[in-house]
Design a protein around this motif. Sequence first.
Motif, PDB file in Angstrom:
ATOM      1  N   ARG A  37       0.866  -1.064   0.088  1.00 11.58           N
ATOM      2  CA  ARG A  37      -0.180   0.312  -0.218  1.00 11.58           C
ATOM      3  C   ARG A  37       0.647   1.173   0.072  1.00 11.58           C
ATOM      4  NH1 ARG A  37      -2.767  -0.271   6.202  1.00 11.58           N
ATOM      5  NH2 ARG A  37      -1.060   0.552   7.516  1.00 11.58           N
ATOM      6  N   ARG A  38       0.271   2.210  -0.335  1.00  9.92           N
ATOM      7  CA  ARG A  38       0.386   3.606  -0.027  1.00  9.92           C
ATOM      8  C   ARG A  38       0.119   4.567   0.294  1.00  9.92           C
ATOM      9  NH1 ARG A  38       4.462   5.684  -5.705  1.00  9.92           N
ATOM     10  NH2 ARG A  38       5.351   4.197  -4.802  1.00  9.92           N
ATOM     11  N   LYS A  42       3.707   9.233   1.374  1.00  5.62           N
ATOM     12  CA  LYS A  42       4.777   7.897   2.315  1.00  5.62           C
ATOM     13  C   LYS A  42       5.224   7.352   0.989  1.00  5.62           C
ATOM     14  CE  LYS A  42       2.783   8.078   6.580  1.00  5.62           C
ATOM     15  NZ  LYS A  42       1.950   7.790   7.256  1.00  5.62           N
ATOM     16  N   GLU A  43       5.725   6.286   1.640  1.00 11.26           N
ATOM     17  CA  GLU A  43       5.826   5.355   0.456  1.00 11.26           C
ATOM     18  C   GLU A  43       5.213   4.625  -0.145  1.00 11.26           C
ATOM     19  OE1 GLU A  43       9.584   6.854  -0.501  1.00 11.26           O
ATOM     20  OE2 GLU A  43       9.649   5.360  -1.497  1.00 11.26           O
ATOM     21  N   ARG A  44       5.392   3.307  -0.425  1.00 12.18           N
ATOM     22  CA  ARG A  44       4.912   1.911  -0.335  1.00 12.18           C
ATOM     23  C   ARG A  44       5.710   1.429   0.334  1.00 12.18           C
ATOM     24  NH1 ARG A  44       6.071  -0.669  -5.924  1.00 12.18           N
ATOM     25  NH2 ARG A  44       7.759  -0.262  -5.579  1.00 12.18           N
ATOM     26  N   GLU A  45       4.259   1.088   1.201  1.00  3.72           N
ATOM     27  CA  GLU A  45       5.258  -0.434   2.230  1.00  3.72           C
ATOM     28  C   GLU A  45       4.417  -1.616   1.821  1.00  3.72           C
ATOM     29  OE1 GLU A  45       3.783   0.768   5.961  1.00  3.72           O
ATOM     30  OE2 GLU A  45       1.610   1.055   5.536  1.00  3.72           O
ATOM     31  N   ALA A  91      -5.237   4.447   1.976  1.00  2.00           N
ATOM     32  CA  ALA A  91      -4.066   4.110   0.768  1.00  2.00           C
ATOM     33  C   ALA A  91      -4.652   3.798  -0.095  1.00  2.00           C
ATOM     34  CB  ALA A  91      -2.767   3.550   1.825  1.00  2.00           C
TER      35      ALA A  91
END
Length: 125
Positions: A37-38, A42-45, A91
């Motif tokens: 998810r992003r 924020k960065e993709r996690e 996200a």
Amino acid sequence: VELAESGGGSVQVGDSLRLTCAASGRSFSAYDMAWFRRAPGKEREFVAATSWNGGTTYYADVVKGRFTMSRGDARNTVFLQMNDLTPDDTAVYYCAAGRLFSFDVDYGMPRYDYWGQGTQVTVSS
């Protein structure tokens, strides 16, 4: 080859959603599958991943106990059941598929070969 996510939407805190990822164009029965998810800014996690045979599933600590990933009987579909949602879960959620060299090592890394376009999940307080 296509991965298509669905099931996103706008919900309230504490609600549940079930995301679906349907693969087409080839068989993904031998592929490891994952959800990332992003969130805005924020960065993709990493969220969750399941091995090709469904024998092992990993979760990010922030979703453990609330999210459940599973594979469909046809093995070309994966689901992400998300319960007790919070605003921090807001996200775009992406489905990914790949044949990882070492699933137990690489499951949380964005080393998957195929990615979907994403589905938006918005949780309001």
